[in-house]
Design a protein around this motif. Structure first.
Motif, PDB file in Angstrom:
ATOM      1  N   GLY A 145       0.810  -1.271  -0.084  1.00 35.76           N
ATOM      2  CA  GLY A 145       0.037   0.044  -0.018  1.00 35.76           C
ATOM      3  C   GLY A 145       0.837   1.243  -0.079  1.00 35.76           C
ATOM      4  O   GLY A 145       0.318   2.415   0.108  1.00 35.76           O
ATOM      5  N   ASP A 146       2.054   1.166  -0.201  1.00 35.73           N
ATOM      6  CA  ASP A 146       3.058   2.335  -0.220  1.00 35.73           C
ATOM      7  C   ASP A 146       3.608   2.598  -1.694  1.00 35.73           C
ATOM      8  O   ASP A 146       4.369   3.464  -1.747  1.00 35.73           O
ATOM      9  CB  ASP A 146       4.156   2.014   0.676  1.00 35.73           C
ATOM     10  N   ASN A 147       2.901   2.002  -2.824  1.00 36.88           N
ATOM     11  CA  ASN A 147       3.317   2.427  -4.224  1.00 36.88           C
ATOM     12  C   ASN A 147       4.850   1.966  -4.260  1.00 36.88           C
ATOM     13  O   ASN A 147       5.555   2.626  -4.962  1.00 36.88           O
ATOM     14  CB  ASN A 147       3.149   3.705  -4.430  1.00 36.88           C
ATOM     15  N   LEU A 148       5.590   1.053  -3.589  1.00 37.57           N
ATOM     16  CA  LEU A 148       6.689   0.623  -3.509  1.00 37.57           C
ATOM     17  C   LEU A 148       6.680  -1.002  -4.030  1.00 37.57           C
ATOM     18  O   LEU A 148       5.859  -1.374  -3.573  1.00 37.57           O
ATOM     19  CB  LEU A 148       7.711   0.690  -2.255  1.00 37.57           C
ATOM     20  N   PRO A 149       7.871  -1.186  -4.714  1.00 37.24           N
ATOM     21  CA  PRO A 149       7.908  -2.621  -5.141  1.00 37.24           C
ATOM     22  C   PRO A 149       8.442  -3.595  -4.129  1.00 37.24           C
ATOM     23  O   PRO A 149       8.756  -3.291  -2.839  1.00 37.24           O
ATOM     24  CB  PRO A 149       9.188  -2.621  -6.136  1.00 37.24           C
ATOM     25  N   ASP A 150       7.949  -4.942  -4.299  1.00 41.08           N
ATOM     26  CA  ASP A 150       8.401  -5.894  -3.322  1.00 41.08           C
ATOM     27  C   ASP A 150       9.913  -5.915  -3.331  1.00 41.08           C
ATOM     28  O   ASP A 150      10.653  -5.939  -4.373  1.00 41.08           O
ATOM     29  CB  ASP A 150       7.902  -7.241  -3.997  1.00 41.08           C
ATOM     30  N   VAL A 151      10.421  -5.865  -2.171  1.00 42.00           N
ATOM     31  CA  VAL A 151      11.904  -5.703  -2.130  1.00 42.00           C
ATOM     32  C   VAL A 151      12.720  -7.240  -2.275  1.00 42.00           C
ATOM     33  O   VAL A 151      13.901  -7.269  -2.276  1.00 42.00           O
ATOM     34  CB  VAL A 151      12.188  -5.505  -0.475  1.00 42.00           C
ATOM     35  N   THR A 152      11.909  -8.346  -2.509  1.00 42.48           N
ATOM     36  CA  THR A 152      12.610  -9.539  -2.887  1.00 42.48           C
ATOM     37  C   THR A 152      12.830  -9.517  -4.258  1.00 42.48           C
ATOM     38  O   THR A 152      13.505 -10.468  -4.771  1.00 42.48           O
ATOM     39  CB  THR A 152      11.660 -10.725  -2.575  1.00 42.48           C
ATOM     40  N   GLU A 154      14.587  -8.952  -7.662  1.00 42.55           N
ATOM     41  CA  GLU A 154      16.102  -8.475  -8.117  1.00 42.55           C
ATOM     42  C   GLU A 154      15.713  -7.261  -8.922  1.00 42.55           C
ATOM     43  O   GLU A 154      14.819  -7.083  -9.736  1.00 42.55           O
ATOM     44  CB  GLU A 154      16.515  -9.740  -8.995  1.00 42.55           C
ATOM     45  N   LYS A 155      16.657  -6.084  -9.081  1.00 44.96           N
ATOM     46  CA  LYS A 155      16.444  -4.931  -9.388  1.00 44.96           C
ATOM     47  C   LYS A 155      16.518  -5.116 -10.920  1.00 44.96           C
ATOM     48  O   LYS A 155      15.279  -4.463 -11.547  1.00 44.96           O
ATOM     49  CB  LYS A 155      17.276  -4.149  -9.132  1.00 44.96           C
ATOM     50  N   THR A 156      17.205  -5.679 -11.620  1.00 43.78           N
ATOM     51  CA  THR A 156      17.140  -5.677 -13.232  1.00 43.78           C
ATOM     52  C   THR A 156      16.040  -6.501 -13.494  1.00 43.78           C
ATOM     53  O   THR A 156      15.388  -6.142 -14.506  1.00 43.78           O
ATOM     54  CB  THR A 156      18.499  -6.446 -13.537  1.00 43.78           C
ATOM     55  N   TYR A 157      15.709  -7.466 -12.906  1.00 46.25           N
ATOM     56  CA  TYR A 157      14.143  -8.250 -13.249  1.00 46.25           C
ATOM     57  C   TYR A 157      13.183  -7.396 -13.089  1.00 46.25           C
ATOM     58  O   TYR A 157      12.276  -7.348 -14.080  1.00 46.25           O
ATOM     59  CB  TYR A 157      14.244  -9.458 -12.602  1.00 46.25           C
ATOM     60  N   TYR A 158      13.141  -6.575 -11.995  1.00 44.31           N
ATOM     61  CA  TYR A 158      12.211  -5.566 -11.620  1.00 44.31           C
ATOM     62  C   TYR A 158      12.011  -4.477 -12.774  1.00 44.31           C
ATOM     63  O   TYR A 158      10.920  -4.397 -13.153  1.00 44.31           O
ATOM     64  CB  TYR A 158      12.367  -5.106 -10.257  1.00 44.31           C
ATOM     65  N   ASN A 159      13.158  -4.058 -13.184  1.00 41.97           N
ATOM     66  CA  ASN A 159      12.987  -2.967 -14.168  1.00 41.97           C
ATOM     67  C   ASN A 159      12.515  -3.546 -15.564  1.00 41.97           C
ATOM     68  O   ASN A 159      11.710  -3.032 -16.254  1.00 41.97           O
ATOM     69  CB  ASN A 159      14.325  -2.291 -14.437  1.00 41.97           C
ATOM     70  N   GLY A 160      12.718  -4.760 -15.895  1.00 42.62           N
ATOM     71  CA  GLY A 160      12.228  -5.327 -17.054  1.00 42.62           C
ATOM     72  C   GLY A 160      10.648  -5.693 -17.030  1.00 42.62           C
ATOM     73  O   GLY A 160      10.068  -5.443 -17.960  1.00 42.62           O
ATOM     74  N   LEU A 161      10.216  -5.969 -15.744  1.00 38.23           N
ATOM     75  CA  LEU A 161       8.849  -6.338 -15.334  1.00 38.23           C
ATOM     76  C   LEU A 161       7.940  -5.155 -15.788  1.00 38.23           C
ATOM     77  O   LEU A 161       6.919  -5.009 -16.092  1.00 38.23           O
ATOM     78  CB  LEU A 161       8.710  -6.982 -14.173  1.00 38.23           C
ATOM     79  N   LYS A 162       8.564  -3.832 -15.234  1.00 39.52           N
ATOM     80  CA  LYS A 162       8.092  -2.589 -15.375  1.00 39.52           C
ATOM     81  C   LYS A 162       7.843  -2.205 -16.876  1.00 39.52           C
ATOM     82  O   LYS A 162       6.611  -1.324 -17.161  1.00 39.52           O
ATOM     83  CB  LYS A 162       8.655  -1.596 -14.693  1.00 39.52           C
TER      84      LYS A 162
END
Length: 260
Positions: A145-152, A154-162
């Motif tokens: 509920g804080d508009n932040l990503p799941d900290v688990t 991985e950053k590069t993977y997260y950027n690709g998913l976005k």
């Protein structure tokens, strides 16, 4: 093609008492000796045209067992029939949601007579297939509920998913459940979990959900593909024997879309 084989199978019901609740691998040996060849030829053709079909069939089997009741190889006990009814509410209650917690997953599997090893092994079916953006969007933008990503993640993977799943719209965009080898059945899914590249929350919590048994199994399967294959095959047979409909309790539909 399936209609022909289903008609043959339905015409010759066979009774048997065994450890599979009425199911057994040789069910159609007399009534239709070519049954396995017919099914395999249709499956091979369908999967060659669309590799995602393999994942869809795994998911279909999972849903059927939970609701109405190149990889590993196992002998399939045959005879499980289609239900004559459908239950939308049971589907929503019994099928784990993609944002499930580890305890929710364990509880739902236990309800079906499946244990933590079954949970992790069968989750490995996500080594093939895709998921829609709506299934993992909350991990990218609004985990708590804080508009932040799941900290688990991985950053590069997260950027690709976005790039696949924007903050608004795109709910039907898809991403591989196993980004490294999406059409090959292997143990890469578990390696990705260790690297913070599990797509669904229900994937990643197998490792991060603070349950020692599931965490150990993820690591074991990541290290040893043979153990994963062996456990997956065992759990598939076990799942296939959840409250099966046999003989006159069910039917083999001439059309998958409707009862006969």
């Amino acid at each position: 093609m399936f209609i022909l084989s289903c008609a043959i199978f339905q015409a010759f019901p066979v009774s048997s008492s065994n450890n599979y609740g009425g199911l057994f691998p040789e069910l159609y040996q007399i009534s239709c000796p070519q049954a396995n060849e017919i099914v395999m030829s249709v499956l091979e053709e369908a999967i060659s045209k669309d590799p995602r079909m393999a994942a869809s069939l795994l998911r279909l089997h999972f849903h059927d067992c939970f609701v109405q009741s190149g990889g590993p190889y196992w002998e399939v006990p045959l005879g499980r029939r289609d239900s004559k009814t459908a239950n939308f509410n049971k589907a929503n209650v019994n099928i784990p949601a993609p944002n499930s917690t580890i305890q929710n997953l364990i509880n739902l599997f236990n309800k079906q007579g499946l244990n933590e090893q079954d949970l992790v092994a069968l989750s490995g079916g996500h080594t093939i297939g895709m998921a829609r953006c709506v299934s993992f969007k909350q991990r990218l933008y609004n985990q708590k509920g804080d508009n932040l990503p799941d900290v688990t993640l991985e950053k590069t993977y997260y950027n690709g998913l976005k790039s696949i799943c924007p903050t608004s719209g795109g709910d039907n965009n898809i991403s591989p459940l196993d980004v490294a080898s999406p059409i090959r059945f292997d143990n890469t899914y578990f390696k990705l979990l260790l690297w913070g590249k599990g797509l669904l929350n229900s994937d990643e919590v197998l490792l991060t959900g603070n349950v020692k048994k599931t965490k150990e199994l993820v690591k074991s399967y990541a290290e040893n593909e043979a153990i994963f294959f062996r456990h997956f095959a065992k759990s598939m047979v076990k799942m296939g024997n959840i409250n099966p409909l046999t003989e006159l309790k069910g039917e083999i539909r001439n059309s998958c879309r409707r009862i006969n």
